[in-house]
Design an enzyme around this catalytic site. Structure first.
Site, PDB file in Angstrom:
ATOM      1  N   ASP A 179      -0.516  -5.663   0.295  1.00  0.00           N
ATOM      2  CA  ASP A 179      -1.813  -5.896  -0.333  1.00  0.00           C
ATOM      3  C   ASP A 179      -1.738  -7.184  -1.144  1.00  0.00           C
ATOM      4  OD1 ASP A 179      -3.428  -3.831   0.560  1.00  0.00           O
ATOM      5  OD2 ASP A 179      -2.779  -2.454  -0.993  1.00  0.00           O
ATOM      6  N   HIS A 235      -4.913   0.260  -6.003  1.00  0.00           N
ATOM      7  CA  HIS A 235      -5.674  -0.801  -6.676  1.00  0.00           C
ATOM      8  C   HIS A 235      -6.023  -0.439  -8.129  1.00  0.00           C
ATOM      9  CE1 HIS A 235      -5.865  -2.589  -2.848  1.00  0.00           C
ATOM     10  NE2 HIS A 235      -7.151  -2.799  -2.709  1.00  0.00           N
ATOM     11  N   CYS A 278       0.857  -1.183   0.000  1.00  0.00           N
ATOM     12  CA  CYS A 278       0.000   0.000   0.000  1.00  0.00           C
ATOM     13  C   CYS A 278       0.901   1.243   0.000  1.00  0.00           C
ATOM     14  CB  CYS A 278      -0.899  -0.009   1.230  1.00  0.00           C
ATOM     15  SG  CYS A 278      -1.873   1.496   1.395  1.00  0.00           S
TER      16      CYS A 278
END
Ligand SMILES: [Ca+2]
Ligand SMILES: [Ca+2]
Ligand SMILES: [Ca+2]
Ligand SMILES: [Ca+2]
Ligand SMILES: [Ca+2]
Ligand SMILES: [Ca+2]
Ligand SMILES: [Ca+2]
Ligand SMILES: [Ca+2]
Ligand SMILES: [Ca+2]
Ligand SMILES: [Ca+2]
Ligand SMILES: [Ca+2]
Ligand SMILES: [Ca+2]
Ligand SMILES: [Ca+2]
Ligand SMILES: [Ca+2]
Ligand SMILES: [Ca+2]
Ligand SMILES: [Ca+2]
Lengths: 139, 139, 139, 139, 139, 139, 139, 139, 139, 139
Positions: free
Chosen positions: D41, D75, D34
Site C-alpha cells: 500500500d 488505513h 495490506c
C-alpha cells in the site's frame, strides 16, 4: 468626441438597495509612474463592494483608472487613495480594494485596504459547499 | 556605488495609519547555508503584515535577505529570527512570515510564525464571494 | 411540439424536507441584451439554495433562462431580478445567485445576491479537511 | 555505516517556545503492506504541528517512516498509530496528520486525525487576503 | 465466486473511537437510470464522515454503489437516500455526502446533504496555514 | 540621473557565436495608445531569437518598450514594427515576436511575426520527452 | 446611432504584406439557434489566419458574429459557413477556424476547418523551446 | 568530512550504451552573482541528454552547481559555459541545457543551448498520443 | 416513446465534402462490464475524425454508447470494436478513437486506435503558434 | 491464496493485430532500494507500446512491479532492465518506458528508453487539433 481621462467618478442608483449584495470588479489595466524614477508601474486591481444607494458606473471607472497613467504614486499610498476616492463617490456599506503590483527587484507586493460604513454590520455568512466551475464530468 | 548585503532594515512612514490594511510580499530568492554541512539551503518567503506607523522599505528588505547568503541557519530558527527582525524594525499591528524550504531528503518542510501587537485586535472579517482572476469568460 | 422560452418556473416537491441540504446549479448559457446599445451580453450563473418545500425543475429553469435572450437588462438589476423570481417560485430556506458577466471595456464584473427565509438559521458549519478530486496518487 | 529503519523518533529543542508557530511537513514516500493480502500500500502523509518544547528531527522521521515498509497495517489504524507515536515523541501543543492513500478498487480514501494538548487553546485566527504564489504579473 | 451488487453495507470496528477523526472517500463510478426516460445518469460521490463505533468497509461500499446501476432515481432523492443508508449502517458522529452529477441540458447540478448525531458537537476547528502538495520548489 | 524612454536599442557581443542557441524573453509591461480613440492599449510581448553576433541588452530593451507608452499604434502594425526594430539592432539568425493584446470588445487578439536571416537554416530539431517542472513526486 | 448585426465583413489593408505573419482571434460569444428545436446553441470560436492583402476589422467581425443570433444552423455546417465568409472577405494565405460547441446530451463536440490559398506554401516551421508565461520564478 | 563545491564533474559508465536513451534532470537551486552589481542571481536549470559511454554522477553535479555560488556570470555566457563543461565531462551523443532565470527589471529571460556529437543522428521520433498523469478518472 | 439503446449508428450527409475538416467528440459516459468478474468498467472516449460523405449523428451515437452498458468487453478489444463500428457506419477519410479507462489495481490504462481510408493522404500540417484560451490578460 | 511478487510477465493475444494501435499504462507504485545505501527509492512508470502478437496482462504486470520492492537498483539501469523484460515478454512493434524518480538531493531525474522491432516503421502521424478534456463550456 473621444473620451478623456478624468478623476470624476459617475454613479447610478442601486437597483436593489433593500438587500446587501456584492459587486466584484477586476481591472487589469492600471498603470502609473514611480515617483522616484519616473518609470512605469503596473498593477491589477480587484474591487469588491456592497453598495448602499449608489453603484459606480463602469465607463467612468475606466476613465478614472486611465487618469493615473501619467502621475507618480507609491504602491501603498495609491491603493489607499483609490479606495478613498471610490468611497467618497459611492458611499458604500462596505468596500475592499486589492492591488497586485508587478514584480520589482525580484519581490512581489500586493496591498489590500477596506472601508466599512459606520454602523453597518455584515449578515452572518452562510457557508456552503463550493465547486470549481463545470467540474461535473471531471470527477 | 554597488549595494551591499546588510542586516539594517529601512522603513518609511505608513501613508494611511488611520486604517488597518494588509501588505503582502513574496521573496522567492532566499538562500542560506546548512549549519551542519555548509551546503546551500533555499526557501521562498511570504510576508504579510498590517503596518502601524512604519512600512518596510523594499530595497533594504532585499539587501537584508541577501545578508543571509553566507550564514548558517536551521529552518525553524531562521524563520523566527527573520520575523523577530522585521517586527523590531516596523513594530507592526500584525505580521505573519511563511517560509517554504526546498525539499530535503524527500521531505518538504514549511514554517509559519506570526506576531501581534499587544492590545491590537483585528476587525471582524467581512467574508465575501471570491473569484479566480479574469475568470469571467471561462464559466 | 418544440419547447418555448417562458418566465414560468416549475417546481417539484422536496424529497427530504426534514433536512437542510444544498443544491448547486451552474448555468453557462445566459444571454440578454444591453438596454443602452441593444448588443448581446453574456454571463454564467451559479445558483446555490437550501430548499424548503419546493425544488426548481431543471427543464423549466432552462426555458426561464432562455426567456431573457431578447430582453434588455442591466447587470446589477438582472441578477437581483432572477433571484427574486426564483425565490418567489421556490420559497427556499436560503438562496444565493452569482452572475459572472463576460468582460466589457477591459473590466470584469460579477454580482452576488442572496435571500434568507425569515426566521431560518443555518446550522453551525462542521469544518472538515478538503481535498482536490482524485488527488490520491498525485501527492 | 548506512542508516537503518527504526521506530525511534529523535527530537530537538524548539528554538522559539515563546510563540505558537506551525511546522508543515509532507512525506510522499510512505508504504506498508495490506494485512489481508500482503500486497504493498502507498500513501502521502501531511503533518502539521505547533511544537511545545520539542520538534521532530527530519532524518529520524524519515527512518521512522521507512520502518513501516514491511509491516501490515489498515488505513484507519496506521494513521492513528503514527499520530500517536509522533505525539508521544514531541508532546506538541497541536498536531494534525493527514494520510492520502493511493486508489484501491476505484475508490479514493484519505484519513485525517489530530491531537490537542490538554489546556492548550489556539489564538483566534487573523484572517488575511490570500494570494497564489508569484501571481503579480498574472492578474 | 464473483461478487454481486447488494444493498447490504458491511462495517468494521472503529480502531480509535476515543478520538474524532475524519474519513474522506471519493467514488467516481456511480451510475443509475433516469426514472422518467430510463437513460443512464452518472455522478461522482464524495463521502466525508467522523466515525463513532463503526467504519464502512470499502468492498461492501463498492457493491452497494453497484446496486444502483439498474434502478431509476432522481438526483435530489438518491443523494439523500444514500446518505440515509450509510447513516443507518455506520451510525456516525457526522456524515456529509456530495454528489456531482454529469451535465444535463447544458446545466450542471450538485447535491450536498449531511447528518449529525444527536448531541454530538464538533471540536472548535484549529485553523492552520494550508499548502498545495509538493509546492516547496515552485515558489 | 533617471533613465528615459528611448527608441535606441543597445546590444552586446554574443558570448558563443559558434553555436545556435535560443534566448526567450517575456515583457508583460507593454502599453501604447489606440490611434483612433487615444485610449490605452496593453499587451504582453514574447520574444524568441537565435543571436548571430549581437544580443539585445535588457536595460535598453526596457527603455525601448517604455518609449511606446504615449504613441498611437494599431495591433498588427506595432507588432511588425517592434520586430523590425529588433532585427535591425541585432541582425539575428532567427527572431519571433508574439504580442498578446488585452481583450477588446469581448474579442481576444494575438499577433505572431518572425524573421529569418537570408541563408540561415535551423538544425533539424531533436525531439525529446518533455516534463512539467518538478513533477517527479506528483505522479 | 447604435450598431446593428450584419453579414458584411469589413477589412483593412495588411500593414506588412511582405511577411507571412499569424493573427489569432478568440470569440467566446457566438450563439445561434438549433434548426430542429429552435433552442439556443453556444460556441467559442478560435480564428487563426495568415493575411495576404487584407485583415478582418474587429468591430465588423463582432457585428457579423452577432448576426447569427437568431438564425438556425447545424454545428458542422455553420463552422464551414463562417470560414467561407471570412475567406471570401479577406482572401488570406491561410485560415483555420475552430468552433467549440457547448455540451449537448452529455457529449462535447468541436469542429475545425481550414483554407489554403492556391499556390501558397508555409515556410518550414522553426521549432523552438516553449515556456509557460512568467514561469521564471516557479521552477 | 563535509562536501565542498568543485568544478570537477564525476561520471559513471552508461549501463546500456547499446541504446539511445534520454536522461532528464532538473536543478532548481542554481545561484551565482551578477558580474556588474555583485547581487545574487537565481535560475532553475533543466538538463536533457542522451549518454554515450558516460553518465554524469548526481552528487558531483550538485557540488559543481554549488561552485558557481560566489562567482560572477552573465546569463547567456554561464548557460553556454555549463553546457560546455558537461559536454567535456560526459561526451554525450546529445545534450540540451535550459536555464530559466528569475525575473529582472520586470523582464523574464530563459536561455537554451545544445550540443550534438559529430556524426550522431537521432532516430526518427515515434509520435504517440500523450496523456496528463493519472488523468483516467478525470475525463 | 422513450429512446432505447441500439447498435445502429445513424449518419447525415457531410455539409462540406469538398474540404478535409476535423470533428472532435468527447463521450465521458461509457460503461460496460468486465467479462471475467461481471463488475462495471468505466471510460471516457475521445473520437476524432475527418468525414468523407457521412457524419455520425449524435443522438444515435449516444444510444450506441448506451448499448454497451450490460455487455462484457475487454479494454483493448472494445476500443477496436467501437472504432470498427464507427468506420463501417461513416466510412471516414480518417478516424482516431482514444479510450481512457478508470484506474484498476492501481494501474491506469488508455488505448488509442485509428483508421485511414485507402489512398487518402492528409494535407501537410500548417504549424501555427498555439495559445491557451482567453489568456490575453493573463500574461 | 494470496498473490506473490514474481518476475514472470503473463501475456494475452492481441485482439486486433491487423492494426498498429497504442496502449498507454501508468504505474505510480514502483519502489526499490538504493544499491549504495539500502534506502527506499520511488518512481512513477509510464509505459507506451504498440503490440504485435501479445499484450501484457495487467495483474502479472502488477506482481512484476512488486518484485522490485526489496531489490537494489540504480535509476538508469533499472529503467533499461524493465524495458528489456517487457520487450522479451511481449515482443512489441514499439515500446517506450518513462521512469520519473522522486527528488533526491534537491535534483529531479527522469529516464526514458525505447525499443523498436527490427523492420517496423511507424505510419506517418496524422496531426490533428488537440483539446483539453471537457473544455467546451470553458472557452
Ligand atoms: Ca468560503
Ligand atoms: Ca475567505
Ligand atoms: Ca467559458
Ligand atoms: Ca471551508
Ligand atoms: Ca487521478
Ligand atoms: Ca483561510
Ligand atoms: Ca480552511
Ligand atoms: Ca514539487
Ligand atoms: Ca520535470
Ligand atoms: Ca513544439
Ligand atoms: Ca510569475
Ligand atoms: Ca511532442
Ligand atoms: Ca502543434
Ligand atoms: Ca490576468
Ligand atoms: Ca502532437
Ligand atoms: Ca466539464
Amino acid at each position: 468626441m473621444p473620451s478623456q481621462p478624468t478623476k470624476d467618478l459617475e454613479t447610478f442608483e442601486n437597483p436593489t438597495p433593500t438587500r446587501d449584495f456584492q459587486i466584484h470588479i477586476e481591472i487589469p489595466e492600471f498603470t502609473c509612474l514611480c515617483p522616484k524614477t519616473g518609470q512605469p508601474d503596473f498593477a491589477t486591481l480587484f474591487l469588491d463592494y456592497i453598495p448602499d444607494q449608489k453603484c459606480v458606473e463602469l465607463k467612468s471607472l475606466k476613465l478614472y483608472i486611465w487618469s493615473f497613467r501619467n502621475e507618480g504614486h507609491f504602491h501603498e499610498a495609491v491603493t489607499n487613495r483609490i479606495l478613498d476616492d471610490l468611497v467618497r463617490a459611492t458611499e458604500p456599506r462596505f468596500m475592499r480594494l486589492t492591488a497586485k503590483f508587478y514584480v520589482r527587484g525580484g519581490i512581489f507586493t500586493n496591498v489590500v485596504a477596506e472601508h466599512r460604513k459606520a454602523g453597518w454590520q455584515p449578515q452572518p455568512r452562510v457557508e456552503l459547499a463550493e465547486f470549481a466551475p463545470q467540474s461535473n464530468t471531471r470527477g
